[in-house]
Design a protein around this motif. Structure first.
Motif, PDB file in Angstrom:
ATOM      1  N   ARG A 161      72.512 -47.132 -47.243  1.00  0.00           N
ATOM      2  CA  ARG A 161      71.749 -46.865 -46.024  1.00  0.00           C
ATOM      3  C   ARG A 161      70.258 -46.678 -46.325  1.00  0.00           C
ATOM      4  N   ARG A 162      69.897 -46.857 -47.607  1.00  0.00           N
ATOM      5  CA  ARG A 162      68.517 -46.744 -48.082  1.00  0.00           C
ATOM      6  C   ARG A 162      67.932 -45.367 -47.812  1.00  0.00           C
ATOM      7  N   GLU A 163      68.800 -44.333 -47.875  1.00  0.00           N
ATOM      8  CA  GLU A 163      68.292 -42.964 -47.954  1.00  0.00           C
ATOM      9  C   GLU A 163      68.056 -42.691 -49.435  1.00  0.00           C
ATOM     10  N   LEU A 164      67.031 -43.349 -49.978  1.00  0.00           N
ATOM     11  CA  LEU A 164      66.856 -43.457 -51.423  1.00  0.00           C
ATOM     12  C   LEU A 164      66.440 -42.135 -52.052  1.00  0.00           C
ATOM     13  N   VAL A 165      65.617 -41.380 -51.352  1.00  0.00           N
ATOM     14  CA  VAL A 165      65.153 -40.104 -51.929  1.00  0.00           C
ATOM     15  C   VAL A 165      66.320 -39.142 -52.063  1.00  0.00           C
ATOM     16  N   ALA A 166      67.135 -38.998 -51.012  1.00  0.00           N
ATOM     17  CA  ALA A 166      68.294 -38.108 -51.079  1.00  0.00           C
ATOM     18  C   ALA A 166      69.294 -38.606 -52.118  1.00  0.00           C
ATOM     19  N   ALA A 167      69.528 -39.910 -52.166  1.00  0.00           N
ATOM     20  CA  ALA A 167      70.457 -40.442 -53.149  1.00  0.00           C
ATOM     21  C   ALA A 167      69.968 -40.177 -54.563  1.00  0.00           C
ATOM     22  N   ASP A 168      68.673 -40.296 -54.774  1.00  0.00           N
ATOM     23  CA  ASP A 168      68.139 -40.048 -56.120  1.00  0.00           C
ATOM     24  C   ASP A 168      68.282 -38.583 -56.503  1.00  0.00           C
ATOM     25  N   GLU A 169      68.096 -37.700 -55.537  1.00  0.00           N
ATOM     26  CA  GLU A 169      68.304 -36.272 -55.836  1.00  0.00           C
ATOM     27  C   GLU A 169      69.741 -36.008 -56.257  1.00  0.00           C
ATOM     28  N   GLN A 170      70.702 -36.599 -55.549  1.00  0.00           N
ATOM     29  CA  GLN A 170      72.108 -36.408 -55.899  1.00  0.00           C
ATOM     30  C   GLN A 170      72.412 -37.004 -57.280  1.00  0.00           C
ATOM     31  N   ILE A 171      71.833 -38.167 -57.583  1.00  0.00           N
ATOM     32  CA  ILE A 171      72.097 -38.774 -58.895  1.00  0.00           C
ATOM     33  C   ILE A 171      71.514 -37.914 -60.004  1.00  0.00           C
ATOM     34  N   ILE A 172      70.322 -37.362 -59.773  1.00  0.00           N
ATOM     35  CA  ILE A 172      69.721 -36.488 -60.787  1.00  0.00           C
ATOM     36  C   ILE A 172      70.588 -35.261 -61.001  1.00  0.00           C
ATOM     37  N   ALA A 173      71.159 -34.681 -59.894  1.00  0.00           N
ATOM     38  CA  ALA A 173      72.050 -33.526 -60.039  1.00  0.00           C
ATOM     39  C   ALA A 173      73.323 -33.916 -60.783  1.00  0.00           C
ATOM     40  N   LEU A 174      73.903 -35.067 -60.436  1.00  0.00           N
ATOM     41  CA  LEU A 174      75.104 -35.523 -61.125  1.00  0.00           C
ATOM     42  C   LEU A 174      74.818 -35.777 -62.611  1.00  0.00           C
ATOM     43  N   GLU A 175      73.647 -36.302 -62.899  1.00  0.00           N
ATOM     44  CA  GLU A 175      73.285 -36.525 -64.294  1.00  0.00           C
ATOM     45  C   GLU A 175      73.151 -35.203 -65.038  1.00  0.00           C
ATOM     46  N   ALA A 176      72.610 -34.187 -64.346  1.00  0.00           N
ATOM     47  CA  ALA A 176      72.498 -32.868 -64.968  1.00  0.00           C
ATOM     48  C   ALA A 176      73.877 -32.299 -65.287  1.00  0.00           C
ATOM     49  N   GLU A 177      74.850 -32.427 -64.365  1.00  0.00           N
ATOM     50  CA  GLU A 177      76.213 -31.994 -64.641  1.00  0.00           C
ATOM     51  C   GLU A 177      76.789 -32.738 -65.846  1.00  0.00           C
ATOM     52  N   CYS A 178      76.518 -34.036 -65.906  1.00  0.00           N
ATOM     53  CA  CYS A 178      77.039 -34.819 -67.022  1.00  0.00           C
ATOM     54  C   CYS A 178      76.460 -34.336 -68.340  1.00  0.00           C
ATOM     55  N   VAL A 179      75.160 -34.046 -68.344  1.00  0.00           N
ATOM     56  CA  VAL A 179      74.518 -33.563 -69.566  1.00  0.00           C
ATOM     57  C   VAL A 179      75.063 -32.201 -69.953  1.00  0.00           C
ATOM     58  N   ALA A 180      75.277 -31.314 -68.937  1.00  0.00           N
ATOM     59  CA  ALA A 180      75.814 -29.989 -69.223  1.00  0.00           C
ATOM     60  C   ALA A 180      77.237 -30.078 -69.768  1.00  0.00           C
ATOM     61  N   ALA A 213      72.719 -49.318 -58.765  1.00  0.00           N
ATOM     62  CA  ALA A 213      72.668 -49.568 -57.329  1.00  0.00           C
ATOM     63  C   ALA A 213      71.346 -49.088 -56.740  1.00  0.00           C
ATOM     64  N   LEU A 214      70.887 -47.924 -57.192  1.00  0.00           N
ATOM     65  CA  LEU A 214      69.619 -47.400 -56.680  1.00  0.00           C
ATOM     66  C   LEU A 214      68.460 -48.335 -57.024  1.00  0.00           C
ATOM     67  N   LEU A 215      68.409 -48.775 -58.270  1.00  0.00           N
ATOM     68  CA  LEU A 215      67.318 -49.664 -58.670  1.00  0.00           C
ATOM     69  C   LEU A 215      67.380 -50.983 -57.917  1.00  0.00           C
ATOM     70  N   ALA A 216      68.600 -51.468 -57.668  1.00  0.00           N
ATOM     71  CA  ALA A 216      68.712 -52.708 -56.911  1.00  0.00           C
ATOM     72  C   ALA A 216      68.086 -52.567 -55.526  1.00  0.00           C
ATOM     73  N   GLN A 217      68.301 -51.424 -54.879  1.00  0.00           N
ATOM     74  CA  GLN A 217      67.712 -51.197 -53.560  1.00  0.00           C
ATOM     75  C   GLN A 217      66.198 -50.990 -53.657  1.00  0.00           C
ATOM     76  N   LEU A 218      65.775 -50.264 -54.699  1.00  0.00           N
ATOM     77  CA  LEU A 218      64.339 -50.059 -54.870  1.00  0.00           C
ATOM     78  C   LEU A 218      63.610 -51.388 -55.023  1.00  0.00           C
ATOM     79  N   TRP A 219      64.125 -52.233 -55.896  1.00  0.00           N
ATOM     80  CA  TRP A 219      63.441 -53.498 -56.149  1.00  0.00           C
ATOM     81  C   TRP A 219      63.591 -54.463 -54.973  1.00  0.00           C
TER      82      TRP A 219
END
Length: 771
Positions: A161-180, A213-219
Motif C-alpha cells: 500500500r506504499r505506507e513505506l515509512v511505517a513499513a520501514d519502522e516495523q522492519i527496523i523493529a523486526l531486525e532489532a528483535e532478530c539481532v537480539a 520488497a521495500l526497496l522494490a517499492q522505493l525504486w
C-alpha cells in the motif's frame, strides 16, 4: 449472525465449519487450504482448552503480547501459484492476513484504517467467537495495552500500500528483535518463558525479503517520479525512509549483519537504472541520426523535469540534480557504447563520432535550461578515449579501403580514353577534379570532429594519394613512351598538356594533406612531389622533343665563319621558339613556368655547346671583337625573348655575357677575376670548359693559360665549402671530350695546303725507273 451461531455445531458434527452448503467445499479449497498452517488455525486442528489450563492468563496469555509467527510468509512462497523466489511476486495480488474465524465471518466491517495502528484480536481455541460484546471488550482491552508488533504479512501489506515509512519502522523493529535473538543465542541464554518466535535464521530471511520488497517499492517510486512531469509527493516518503535507514546504520555497531545498508548509495544506483530504462524506452528510429536525436531529446526533457519537479523534493545535501545528471550521462554512454560495438558504415561512423564530440556538447551540455547545471557536474566524455580512438581507427580504415578502390577505378576509366582525340579536355578537367574530390570529402569532414582525427585521416589519405600517383606515373610512362616510335604520335602534344595539367591539383592537395602536421607526413609528401616531378619532366620532354628536333639544324650553323656574317640561323631559332610557346597556352601557370624554364635552359645549353666545341678560333683581336659583339647581341635577344615568355630562370641570362667577357678582356688578372665570377655563378663549370673558351680566344701562352685555369682548380678543390650552391646545373650537361690545344698557325690554311700536296704527282726515283 446466523453463520456464527451455526458454525460451532457443524464443527462438532463433521469438523468442517464451512459444510453448511454444498458449494462450501469448493470455497474451502480457495480459503482454508490456502490458509492451512496459519495462525490462529495452526498447521493442524488445535484441541480445545482443557479444564484447568486457565483462561488465557498462562503461557498463551504471555505469548499474546509477542510478534505473531512468521512462518506463514515462508509457507506462502511454497504454496501452488506462489513459487516465485522474490517477494515482488507477492505484490501482484493481495495476500490474506492472519485473522480469526470471526474476522472471516465479519469481513472488513471491523477493519481499521491502518495495520500499523491495530493489534490482532484474540480468538478462541476452537475458532468460535463469543459474540459481539466479547469482541468489542477485547478490542477496548487491546487499545489500553502496548501496541503489538505486526506480522510479516502485515508489514508486507504496508509495503504494497506504499505506507513505506511505517513499513520501514516495523522492519527496523523486526531486525532489532532478530539481532537480539541472535545475541541471546550466541550467549547461550534460553528465552523464558519459551516464545513462539521463530528461529533467528528464518527471521533474518524474513527481514531480508521484506527489505527486498521495500526497496522494490522505493525504486519504483524513484522511477515513476521523472515520467510524471509534475511534483511527485511519494518522493517525500523515499527521503524519510532513507533518513530512517541512515539513522539505523549509525545506531548499529560495526559488524552487524546487513548493516550498514547504505541506502543513499543504492538510491543513486536506482536513479541510474531508472535513467537507463527511460533511454531504453526510446523507440529505434529510422537511421542512426534520428535515434541519437531522440536520445538527446529524451535526456533533455527528463533532466528538465528533474530540475523543476524532482530535485526540489530532496534535501540540498543529496545533490539530487547531479545524481540524476550523472545517471543519465552513464545511461547515454551505455547506449553509445552499444552502438559503437555494431558494424557501422562510413557515414554512420562519421555521424556517431561527430555526435559524440560536437552535437552532444552543443545540444545537451549547451542547452539553455540545463546546460549550466550539467557543465558544473564535470561529466566527462560519453565514450572512453580508447573506444573513441577505436571508432576513429575503424573509420580511417574503412575510408582508406573505399577511397583506394574509387581512385583506382577513376584512373582506369581515364586511361581508357587517353588515346581518343577528344579526351584531352576531359582528362584535364576531370581526372584531377574527381580524384581530389573523393579525398577532399573526408579531409573536410574529419577535422570538424576533432583536430587529432583530422590529422590521422589526412595522413592516411596522403598515403592513398602517393600510391595513386605512382600508378598514374607508370601509366603516363607507358602511354607517352610508346616503344618503337621515334617521334610522338599525332595529338600527343594535346594529351601531354592535359596530363601535365593534372599535376598542379595533385601537388597542391598533397601539400594540404602534409600541412596537417602529422609526425610521419614529411616522407609521403616528398614521395608525392618526386613522382609529380617525374610526370612533369616526362610530359615536358614530349612537348619539347619536336621543338629541339626542329632547332638542331640551326644550332649546328652557329659559331662558324658564316655565322659572323649572317643571322639567319639565329633568327630561325627565335621564330621557332616563339611559335612553339604559342601552343603552350592551355598549360596551367605552374607547368607552363616549369616548361619555359626548361626550354630556356636547354636553348642556352645548345647555344653554348658549339662555342665550347671550338668550331671558331680567333686569330686576331679584331676577330675576337666581332665574335664578342655577335655573342652580346644574341644574348640580349635571348634574354628579351624569355623575358616575354615569363621564364622563371633569369640566372641563365648571364652565362653568355660571362663567356663573352673571356673573349674581350686582355689583362690576365682581369681574366682571372672573370673566371672567378663565372665559377661563382655557375658552380658546375670545370677547367675543360674554361680551357675551351681560351682556345676560342686563341690564347697560346701556356703560362697565361695556367694562371687562368689555376683559379678554376683552386675553386674546384674548395667546392666542399659552404656558399657554393649546386642546385642550378648548366655546364655539367656540356661535355668536352678533350682539352683543345691552340697551334701557332691557321688550321684551315694547313688543311688546304695538305690537300694541294696530295694532288701534286710524285717524281719517279732513278732506281725505280731503271727497273
Amino acid at each position: 449472525m446466523p453463520l456464527l451461531k451455526k458454525a460451532p455445531k457443524e464443527e462438532e458434527e463433521d469438523g468442517d465449519p464451512f459444510a453448511a452448503s454444498p458449494e462450501s467445499r469448493y470455497r474451502r479449497r480457495a480459503t482454508l487450504e490456502r490458509l492451512v498452517g496459519l495462525a490462529p488455525f495452526g498447521r493442524a486442528r488445535r484441541p480445545g482448552p482443557k479444564a484447568g489450563d486457565g483462561d488465557g492468563d498462562g503461557d498463551g496469555g504471555r505469548a499474546r503480547g509477542l510478534r505473531r509467527r512468521s512462518e506463514d510468509f515462508g509457507l506462502l512462497r511454497r504454496l501452488p501459484g506462489r513459487r516465485k523466489a522474490s517477494v515482488e511476486a507477492l505484490a501482484e495480488r493481495p495476500v490474506p492476513k492472519r485473522s480469526s474465524l470471526l474476522r472471516l465471518a465479519l469481513g472488513t466491517k471491523g477493519r481499521r484504517a491502518s495495520l500499523a495502528e491495530r493489534s490482532p484480536p484474540p480468538t478462541e481455541p476452537d475458532g468460535a467467537p463469543d459474540g459481539d460484546g466479547d469482541t468489542g471488550g477485547r478490542r477496548q482491552e487491546a487499545r489500553g495495552k502496548a501496541k503489538e508488533p505486526l506480522s510479516v504479512l502485515e508489514i508486507l501489506e504496508l509495503i504494497q500500500r506504499r505506507e513505506l515509512v511505517a513499513a520501514d519502522e516495523q522492519i527496523i523493529a523486526l531486525e532489532a528483535e532478530c539481532v537480539a535473538a541472535a545475541a541471546a543465542a550466541a550467549a547461550g541464554v534460553a528465552p523464558s518463558p519459551p516464545s513462539p518466535v521463530p528461529a533467528a535464521g528464518r527471521q533474518a530471511r524474513d527481514v531480508a525479503l521484506l527489505y527486498e520488497a521495500l526497496l522494490a517499492q522505493l525504486w519504483a517510486v524513484v522511477g515513476e517520479a521523472v515520467p510524471a512531469g509534475r511534483p511527485y509527493p511519494p518522493l517525500r516518503l523515499v527521503v524519510r525512509v532513507l533518513e530512517q535507514e541512515e539513522a539505523a546504520d549509525r545506531r548499529h555497531p560495526p559488524g552487524t549483519p546487513g548493516r550498514p545498508r547504505a541506502l543513499r548509495r543504492r538510491w543513486q544506483e536506482a536513479v541510474g537504472r531508472a535513467a537507463g530504462e527511460r533511454l531504453a524506452q526510446v523507440a529505434p528510429a529510422a537511421g542512426l541520426g534520428a535515434r541519437l536525436a531522440a536520445l538527446a531529446g529524451r535526456l533533455v526533457a527528463d533532466l528538465g523535469a528533474v530540475r523543476c519537479h524532482v530535485a526540489p523534493a530532496y534535501p540540498a545535501e543529496y545533490g539530487a540534480f547531479g545524481v540524476y545528471a550523472r545517471g543519465y550521462h552513464r545511461a547515454l554512454a551505455q547506449q553509445l557504447g552499444a552502438l559503437a560495438q555494431r558494424p557501422l558504415a562510413v557515414p554512420d561512423l562519421y555521424l556517431l563520432l561527430d555526435w559524440h564530440s560536437n552535437a552532444y556538447p552543443r545540444e545537451v551540455l549547451g542547452h539553455p535550461e540545463i546546460g549550466a547545471l550539467l557543465q558544473a557536474q564535470a561529466l566527462g566524455p560519453l565514450l572512453p578515449p580508447e573506444t573513441q580512438r577505436g571508432l576513429e581507427r575503424s573509420c580511417i580504415a574503412a575510408v582508406k579501403a573505399k577511397v583506394e578502390v574509387a581512385v583506382a577505378q577513376e584512373l582506369q576509366l581515364s586511361e581508357d580514353t587517353w588515346a581518343e582525340e577528344a579526351s584531352s579536355d576531359d582528362l584535364q578537367e576531370g581526372l584531377a577534379t574527381r580524384v581530389t574530390g573523393l579525398l577532399r570529402a573526408h579531409v573536410d569532414r574529419a577535422p570538424q570532429i576533432t583536430p587529432e582525427f583530422g590529422m590521422e585521416m589526412a595522413h592516411s589519405l596522403l598515403g592513398v594519394l602517393v600510391a595513386f600517383l605512382h600508378s598514374f606515373q607508370r601509366k603516363v610512362e607507358r602511354f607517352l613512351e610508346a616503344p618503337g616510335e621515334a617521334t610522338p604520335p599525332d595529338g600527343a602534344t594535346g594529351r601531354a598538356i592535359a596530363l601535365v595539367n593534372c599535376c598542379p591539383p595533385f601537388r597542391a592537395f598533397a601539400e594540404r594533406l602534409a600541412q596537417f602536421g602529422h609526425p610521419e607526413g614529411e616522407e609521403p609528401r616528398r614521395q608525392a612531389h618526386t613522382t609529380l616531378d617525374k610526370v612533369t619532366r616526362l610530359c615536358n620532354h614530349v612537348l619539347t622533343q619536336r621543338l629541339f628536333e626542329d632547332l638542331k639544324p640551326y644550332f649546328n650553323k652557329l659559331m662558324k665563319r658564316k655565322w659572323l656574317t649572317s643571322s639567319d640561323a639565329f633568327d630561325t631559332i627565335v621564330m621557332l621558339i616563339t611559335s612553339f610557346t604559342q601552343k603552350l597556352r592551355p598549360l596551367r601557370p605552374e607547368p607552363y613556368q616549369v616548361l619555359v624554364s626548361e626550354v630556356h635552359r636547354r636553348v642556352l645549353i645548345e647555344y653554348v655547346r658549339p662555342l665550347l666545341q671550338a668550331r671558331l678560333v680567333c686569330t686576331s683581336a679584331k676577330m675576337r671583337a666581332r665574335v664578342a659583339a655577335r655573342l652580346g647581341d644574341e644574348a640580349r635577344q635571348l634574354r628579351e625573348l624569355f623575358g616575354r615568355l615569363d621564364s622563371a630562370s633569369p640566372w641563365l641570362d648571364s652565362v653568355v655575357p660571362r663567356l663573352r667577357e673571356l673573349l674581350v678582356l686582355e689583362d690576365t688578372a682581369a681574366l682571372q677575376m672573370e673566371v672567378g665570377v663565372l665559377v661563382r655563378d655557375f658552380p658546375d663549370v670545370r677547367r675543360k670548359h674554361v680551357a675551351a673558351v681560351l682556345d676560342v680566344r686563341g690564347l697560346r701562352s701556356q703560362a697565361a693559360r695556367q694562371e687562368i685555369l689555376g683559379v678554376v682548380k683552386d675553386l674546384e678543390q674548395g667546392e666542399g665549402e659552404p656558399g657554393l650552391p649546386r642546385e642550378r646545373a648548366f655546364f655539367s650537361e656540356l661535355a668536352v671530350t678533350r682539352e683543345a690545344r691552340c697551334l701557332p698557325f691557321d688550321l684551315q690554311r694547313l688543311a688546304r695546303l695538305s690537300r694541294l700536296r696530295l694532288r701534286r704527282p710524285h717524281p719517279e726515283r732513278p732506281a725505280e725507273a731503271r727497273l
